[in-house]
Design an enzyme around this catalytic site. Structure first.
Site, mmCIF file in Angstrom:
data_model
loop_
_atom_site.group_PDB
_atom_site.id
_atom_site.type_symbol
_atom_site.label_atom_id
_atom_site.label_comp_id
_atom_site.label_asym_id
_atom_site.label_seq_id
_atom_site.Cartn_x
_atom_site.Cartn_y
_atom_site.Cartn_z
ATOM 1 N N ASN A 1 76.566 35.426 -41.389
ATOM 2 C CA ASN A 1 77.728 35.930 -40.654
ATOM 3 C C ASN A 1 77.206 37.040 -39.745
ATOM 4 O O ASN A 1 76.916 38.132 -40.210
ATOM 5 C CB ASN A 1 78.764 36.474 -41.648
ATOM 6 C CG ASN A 1 79.923 37.165 -40.956
ATOM 7 O OD1 ASN A 1 80.088 37.063 -39.737
ATOM 8 N ND2 ASN A 1 80.733 37.874 -41.729
ATOM 9 N N LYS B 1 78.736 38.629 -37.499
ATOM 10 C CA LYS B 1 79.750 39.646 -37.145
ATOM 11 C C LYS B 1 79.663 39.956 -35.651
ATOM 12 O O LYS B 1 79.445 39.044 -34.870
ATOM 13 C CB LYS B 1 79.568 40.888 -38.023
ATOM 14 C CG LYS B 1 79.480 40.522 -39.507
ATOM 15 C CD LYS B 1 79.554 41.686 -40.438
ATOM 16 C CE LYS B 1 79.517 41.197 -41.876
ATOM 17 N NZ LYS B 1 79.665 42.274 -42.846
ATOM 18 N N GLU C 1 86.775 42.197 -43.302
ATOM 19 C CA GLU C 1 86.871 43.056 -42.112
ATOM 20 C C GLU C 1 88.069 42.655 -41.259
ATOM 21 O O GLU C 1 88.711 43.508 -40.647
ATOM 22 C CB GLU C 1 85.559 42.991 -41.312
ATOM 23 C CG GLU C 1 84.451 43.758 -42.030
ATOM 24 C CD GLU C 1 83.056 43.194 -41.826
ATOM 25 O OE1 GLU C 1 82.840 42.424 -40.874
ATOM 26 O OE2 GLU C 1 82.174 43.529 -42.643
ATOM 27 N N SER D 1 76.019 42.291 -49.421
ATOM 28 C CA SER D 1 74.674 42.859 -49.559
ATOM 29 C C SER D 1 73.693 41.925 -50.266
ATOM 30 O O SER D 1 72.813 42.359 -50.990
ATOM 31 C CB SER D 1 74.716 44.220 -50.271
ATOM 32 O OG SER D 1 75.475 45.146 -49.517
#
Ligand code: PGA
Length: 248
Positions: free
Chosen positions: A10, A12, A97, A211
């Site tokens: 991802n 982002k 998010e 993470s």
């Protein structure tokens, strides 16, 4: 029934045409022999160039969001037809998010999931609890509510990939322990069995995210209910290949 592991990145709001193309070029030979499905979900504007860069490789290019309407007055949004123009198969929906900063709710997640499925796309549907919810012992209640609403009206749940991403582990360097991740993902699988059927639960791909990196991926992937990962920070570098090759 063996589930094929699935590692997705991802990006982002990171990378450009130049840096993304270079990364895919560098990653391609390193992930070519992967024993799992591999995808990179990228910003919508990078989809055309990254699709081109990934041509002939085993890296699928995915999107980070999709709107529920077919078209119309939704400034800034992207439709399923626009994604399909570029052969996109995977789309992240309900990332924490989006929930935290952009007003995404379980109701809008559900609309996006239904639209993506109707268009033949595979949603990577993100769920997970915040730190205060975990500390209050509410993890299972939160997950149950998210699954109940996010999956409303979904007939074949096995067409969805679920990403369990504890919000407190995203971008913080604080990974869930192997046991915490396994425990919650096993719980998600048991809920799917109750909501749908044991066979569906056996079949559905459930990723861990938060993470996850080259150092901790082996332990996480060794857990019986964890079928892969949704990788943020570590998907912006060659470390992504180490995660894809966790089993080598
Ligand atoms: P992270 O992000 O790997 O940087 O924690 C994961 C995600 O948000 O999907």
């Amino acid at each position: 029934m063996a589930r094929k592991p699935f590692i997705a990145g991802n990006w982002k709001m990171n990378m450009t045409v130049a840096t993304g193309t270079q990364l895919i070029k560098d990653l391609a030979p390193l992930v070519a022999d992967a024993n799992c499905d591999v995808a990179l979900c990228v910003p919508a504007i990078l989809i055309p160039a990254m699709t081109e860069a990934a041509k002939g490789t085993n890296i699928a290019i995915g999107a980070e969001n999709v709107h529920w309407a077919a078209s119309g007055a939704y400034t800034g949004e992207v439709s399923t037809a626009m994604l399909k123009d570029y052969g996109v198969q995977y789309v992240i929906i309900g990332h924490s998010e989006r929930r935290q900063y952009f007003g995404e709710t379980d109701e809008t997640v559900n609309k996006r999931v239904l639209t993506a499925l109707a268009a033949g796309l595979t949603p990577i549907m993100c769920i997970g609890e915040t730190l205060s919810q975990r500390e209050a012992g509410e993890t299972e209640a939160v997950i149950t509510k998210q699954l109940d609403i996010d999956l409303q009206g979904v007939e074949d749940v096995t067409k969805i990939v679920i990403a369990y991403e504890p919000v407190w582990a995203i971008g913080t360097g604080r990974t869930a322990t192997d046991e915490q991740a396994e425990e919650t993902i096993a719980f998600i699988r048991s809920r799917i069995a109750e909501m749908y059927c044991p066979k569906c639960a056996e079949k559905i791909i459930i990723q861990y995210g938060g993470s996850m990196n080259a150092g901790n991926c082996k332990g996480l992937m060794a857990q019986p209910d964890i079928d892969g990962g949704l990788i943020g920070g570590a998907s912006l570098k060659l470390d992504f290949a180490k995660i894809v090759n966790w089993d080598k």
